[in-house]
Design an enzyme around this catalytic site. Structure first.
Site, PDB file in Angstrom:
ATOM      1  N   ASP A   1       0.841  -1.203   0.000  1.00 10.15           N
ATOM      2  CA  ASP A   1       0.000   0.000   0.000  1.00 10.15           C
ATOM      3  C   ASP A   1       0.881   1.260   0.000  1.00 10.15           C
ATOM      4  O   ASP A   1       0.371   2.376  -0.103  1.00 10.15           O
ATOM      5  CB  ASP A   1      -1.009  -0.009   1.159  1.00 10.15           C
ATOM      6  CG  ASP A   1      -0.361  -0.093   2.528  1.00 10.15           C
ATOM      7  OD1 ASP A   1       0.879  -0.258   2.609  1.00 10.15           O
ATOM      8  OD2 ASP A   1      -1.096   0.005   3.535  1.00 10.15           O
ATOM      9  N   SER A   2       2.207   1.076   0.061  1.00  8.45           N
ATOM     10  CA  SER A   2       3.155   2.186  -0.137  1.00  8.45           C
ATOM     11  C   SER A   2       2.948   2.796  -1.518  1.00  8.45           C
ATOM     12  O   SER A   2       3.396   3.921  -1.777  1.00  8.45           O
ATOM     13  CB  SER A   2       4.590   1.692   0.015  1.00  8.45           C
ATOM     14  OG  SER A   2       4.809   0.549  -0.786  1.00  8.45           O
TER      15      SER A   2
ATOM     16  N   ASP B   1      -0.877  -6.641   0.057  1.00  7.33           N
ATOM     17  CA  ASP B   1      -0.878  -5.845   1.287  1.00  7.33           C
ATOM     18  C   ASP B   1      -2.307  -5.380   1.562  1.00  7.33           C
ATOM     19  O   ASP B   1      -2.836  -4.534   0.839  1.00  7.33           O
ATOM     20  CB  ASP B   1       0.044  -4.629   1.074  1.00  7.33           C
ATOM     21  CG  ASP B   1       0.614  -4.081   2.360  1.00  7.33           C
ATOM     22  OD1 ASP B   1       0.411  -4.683   3.431  1.00  7.33           O
ATOM     23  OD2 ASP B   1       1.297  -3.028   2.284  1.00  7.33           O
TER      24      ASP B   1
ATOM     25  N   LYS C   1      -0.920  -9.754   3.514  1.00  9.00           N
ATOM     26  CA  LYS C   1      -0.204  -9.218   4.672  1.00  9.00           C
ATOM     27  C   LYS C   1      -1.133  -8.281   5.424  1.00  9.00           C
ATOM     28  O   LYS C   1      -1.835  -7.479   4.813  1.00  9.00           O
ATOM     29  CB  LYS C   1       1.042  -8.453   4.215  1.00  9.00           C
ATOM     30  CG  LYS C   1       1.801  -7.781   5.356  1.00  9.00           C
ATOM     31  CD  LYS C   1       3.167  -7.277   4.916  1.00  9.00           C
ATOM     32  CE  LYS C   1       3.158  -5.924   4.254  1.00  9.00           C
ATOM     33  NZ  LYS C   1       2.607  -4.837   5.090  1.00  9.00           N
TER      34      LYS C   1
ATOM     35  N   GLU D   1      -1.306  -5.678   8.998  1.00  5.01           N
ATOM     36  CA  GLU D   1      -0.545  -5.014  10.057  1.00  5.01           C
ATOM     37  C   GLU D   1      -1.225  -5.258  11.393  1.00  5.01           C
ATOM     38  O   GLU D   1      -2.443  -5.076  11.516  1.00  5.01           O
ATOM     39  CB  GLU D   1      -0.476  -3.500   9.793  1.00  5.01           C
ATOM     40  CG  GLU D   1       0.340  -3.140   8.563  1.00  5.01           C
ATOM     41  CD  GLU D   1       0.495  -1.634   8.364  1.00  5.01           C
ATOM     42  OE1 GLU D   1       0.202  -0.852   9.305  1.00  5.01           O
ATOM     43  OE2 GLU D   1       0.901  -1.236   7.269  1.00  5.01           O
TER      44      GLU D   1
ATOM     45  N   GLU E   1       9.031  -4.487  10.881  1.00  6.74           N
ATOM     46  CA  GLU E   1       9.392  -3.164  10.368  1.00  6.74           C
ATOM     47  C   GLU E   1       9.781  -2.219  11.494  1.00  6.74           C
ATOM     48  O   GLU E   1       9.136  -2.195  12.551  1.00  6.74           O
ATOM     49  CB  GLU E   1       8.220  -2.549   9.574  1.00  6.74           C
ATOM     50  CG  GLU E   1       8.499  -1.087   9.179  1.00  6.74           C
ATOM     51  CD  GLU E   1       7.638  -0.493   8.089  1.00  6.74           C
ATOM     52  OE1 GLU E   1       6.721  -1.164   7.583  1.00  6.74           O
ATOM     53  OE2 GLU E   1       7.897   0.675   7.740  1.00  6.74           O
TER      54      GLU E   1
HETATM   55  N1  LIG Z   1       8.296   4.910  -0.255  1.00  6.20           N
HETATM   56  C1  LIG Z   1       8.005   4.274   0.871  1.00  6.20           C
HETATM   57  N2  LIG Z   1       8.958   3.574   1.511  1.00  6.20           N
HETATM   58  C2  LIG Z   1       8.684   2.918   2.672  1.00  6.20           C
HETATM   59  O1  LIG Z   1       9.603   2.274   3.218  1.00  6.20           O
HETATM   60  C3  LIG Z   1       7.371   2.967   3.186  1.00  6.20           C
HETATM   61  C4  LIG Z   1       6.403   3.703   2.467  1.00  6.20           C
HETATM   62  N3  LIG Z   1       6.744   4.356   1.339  1.00  6.20           N
HETATM   63  N4  LIG Z   1       5.115   3.766   2.874  1.00  6.20           N
HETATM   64  C5  LIG Z   1       4.694   2.892   3.943  1.00  6.20           C
HETATM   65  C6  LIG Z   1       5.738   2.779   4.956  1.00  6.20           C
HETATM   66  C7  LIG Z   1       6.049   4.033   5.719  1.00  6.20           C
HETATM   67  N5  LIG Z   1       7.404   3.798   6.120  1.00  6.20           N
HETATM   68  C8  LIG Z   1       8.191   4.660   6.886  1.00  6.20           C
HETATM   69  C9  LIG Z   1       8.029   6.022   6.808  1.00  6.20           C
HETATM   70  C10 LIG Z   1       8.816   6.882   7.550  1.00  6.20           C
HETATM   71  C11 LIG Z   1       9.780   6.389   8.413  1.00  6.20           C
HETATM   72  C12 LIG Z   1      10.604   7.333   9.211  1.00  6.20           C
HETATM   73  O2  LIG Z   1      10.412   8.514   9.144  1.00  6.20           O
HETATM   74  N6  LIG Z   1      11.568   6.825   9.996  1.00  6.20           N
HETATM   75  C13 LIG Z   1      12.475   7.604  10.836  1.00  6.20           C
HETATM   76  C14 LIG Z   1      12.673   6.886  12.149  1.00  6.20           C
HETATM   77  C15 LIG Z   1      12.300   7.702  13.325  1.00  6.20           C
HETATM   78  C16 LIG Z   1      12.760   7.028  14.612  1.00  6.20           C
HETATM   79  O3  LIG Z   1      13.995   6.904  14.780  1.00  6.20           O
HETATM   80  O4  LIG Z   1      11.922   6.637  15.448  1.00  6.20           O
HETATM   81  C17 LIG Z   1      13.848   7.743  10.157  1.00  6.20           C
HETATM   82  O5  LIG Z   1      14.412   8.837  10.267  1.00  6.20           O
HETATM   83  O6  LIG Z   1      14.347   6.767   9.591  1.00  6.20           O
HETATM   84  C18 LIG Z   1       9.946   5.016   8.492  1.00  6.20           C
HETATM   85  C19 LIG Z   1       9.157   4.156   7.715  1.00  6.20           C
HETATM   86  C20 LIG Z   1       7.905   2.575   5.530  1.00  6.20           C
HETATM   87  N7  LIG Z   1       7.016   2.372   4.401  1.00  6.20           N
HETATM   88  C1  LIG Z   2       7.077  -1.126   3.659  1.00 10.91           C
HETATM   89  C2  LIG Z   2       6.440  -2.414   3.234  1.00 10.91           C
HETATM   90  C3  LIG Z   2       6.708  -3.520   4.191  1.00 10.91           C
HETATM   91  C4  LIG Z   2       4.964  -2.208   3.049  1.00 10.91           C
HETATM   92  O1  LIG Z   2       4.127  -2.569   3.829  1.00 10.91           O
HETATM   93  C5  LIG Z   2       4.556  -1.490   1.836  1.00 10.91           C
HETATM   94  O2  LIG Z   2       5.368  -1.350   0.885  1.00 10.91           O
HETATM   95  O3  LIG Z   2       3.413  -1.048   1.802  1.00 10.91           O
HETATM   96 MG   LIG Z   3       2.241  -1.588   3.523  1.00  9.75          MG
END
Ligand SMILES: Nc1nc(=O)c2c([nH]1)NC[C@@H]1CN(c3ccc(C(=O)N[C@@H](CCC(=O)O)C(=O)O)cc3)CN21
Ligand SMILES: CC(C)C(=O)C(=O)O
Ligand SMILES: [Mg+2]
Length: 270
Positions: free
Chosen positions: A51-52, A90, A119, A121, A188
């Site tokens: 769903d990304s 998903d 999948k 969540e 994740e």
């Molecule tokens: N393009 C894309 N890539 C992805 O990996 C992804 C999506 N979309 N959409 C659904 C989710 C959303 N995801 C995400 C989005 C943001 C962070 C993020 O901002 N992480 C912070 C961590 C903050 C912390 O340390 O607690 C980072 O800075 O990495 C992580 C996963 C992973 N998934």
């Molecule tokens: C980040 C992955 C695991 C996902 O759920 C997605 O691509 O939607």
């Molecule tokens: Mg997803």
């Protein structure tokens, strides 16, 4: 130095993936259309129609607006492009709020697409839903840790398992979901230590994203790993290609050649 593993030449099933635990790490990548699924075919064990989609290709700030109809449309496309990988659907936000609704939607996935697993969540609180699906012949991957569909309720994306209490909760989730029949876990956004401990504690394979090097496999969003999605770059994303930059270079050459009338030349004209 790097091991160039042979391409995959046999259909990957739920059983294949389960048998790889403890043997070699499983590779998974997202795909949303036939074109890219065709490129990924035979190169990775699993494809996730994530769903990304909504964030990478529809510029939404989160995944919550993805619908069953949209996900089914894109899964059908992926099915046309990829023959060998295990294709995972998903389940979008709101499509598995009760066991009955989850089953109805997952049956639709099996009847209308070639996806071989879904999948969802959620942790322990979703175990009854995993049970309902698996009891009805649907293979389920349970996704725990950072759950993007909970972003509004949680007030952001936050890495999980940093306290011992949170780590214990994640472990309980993992065990409950395995007990409910999940054939694999997606871990994740959690500390590497917790992901490794969960991987050692369960018999089913774990696939990680932002969960370190101790899981049974890895998944990345293709537009992130190939440098097409420039809006955000979380720490866990490694860029294997500068895709957007390559496209821009090609576009600039195209523009120059059109402006200078170098394109089309005789070779590309009737
Ligand atoms: N393009 C894309 N890539 C992805 O990996 C992804 C999506 N979309 N959409 C659904 C989710 C959303 N995801 C995400 C989005 C943001 C962070 C993020 O901002 N992480 C912070 C961590 C903050 C912390 O340390 O607690 C980072 O800075 O990495 C992580 C996963 C992973 N998934
Ligand atoms: C980040 C992955 C695991 C996902 O759920 C997605 O691509 O939607
Ligand atoms: Mg997803």
């Amino acid at each position: 130095m790097s091991i160039q593993s042979a391409s995959i030449d046999k259909k990957v099933t739920v059983r294949t993936v389960q048998k790889l635990k403890g043997v070699e790490p499983v590779t998974m990548i997202t795909a949303y259309d036939a074109l890219f699924a065709g490129i990924f075919d035979g190169e990775v064990e699993m494809i996730l129609v994530g769903d990304s989609l909504n964030m990478s290709f529809f510029a939404e700030p989160d995944t919550l607006s993805a619908t069953m109809d949209q996900m089914i449309y894109h899964t059908k496309a992926v099915c046309k492009g990829a023959r060998l990988p295990l294709i995972v659907f998903d389940m979008p936000f709101g499509s598995y709020t009760t066991p009955e609704q989850a089953l109805e939607n997952a049956v639709r996935v099996y009847q209308e697409t070639c996806a071989e697993a879904v999948k969802i969540e959620g942790g322990r609180e979703k175990a009854h839903i995993v049970k309902k699906l698996t009891e009805n012949g649907i293979a389920v991957i349970a996704h725990i840790g950072l759950k993007p569909q909970s972003v509004r309720a949680e007030g952001g994306y936050r890495v999980q398992g940093r306290s011992e209490e949170e780590a214990m909760e994640l472990m309980e989730d993992a065990l409950a979901l395995q007990e409910a029949g999940a054939f694999a876990l997606l871990l994740e956004g959690m500390t590497s230590d917790v992901a490794r401990r969960i991987t050692e504690a369960v018999e089913i394979p774990t696939i990680g994203i932002g969960a370190g090097n101790g899981t049974d496999g890895q998944v990345l969003v293709w537009s992130d790993m190939f440098g097409f999605f420039e809006a955000f770059k979380p720490k866990f994303v490694k860029r294997y290609l500068e895709g957007a930059e390559l496209i821009r270079q090609g576009l600039r050459q195209y523009r120059e050649e059109v402006k200078s009338r170098a394109f089309p030349d005789d070779e590309h004209s009737y």
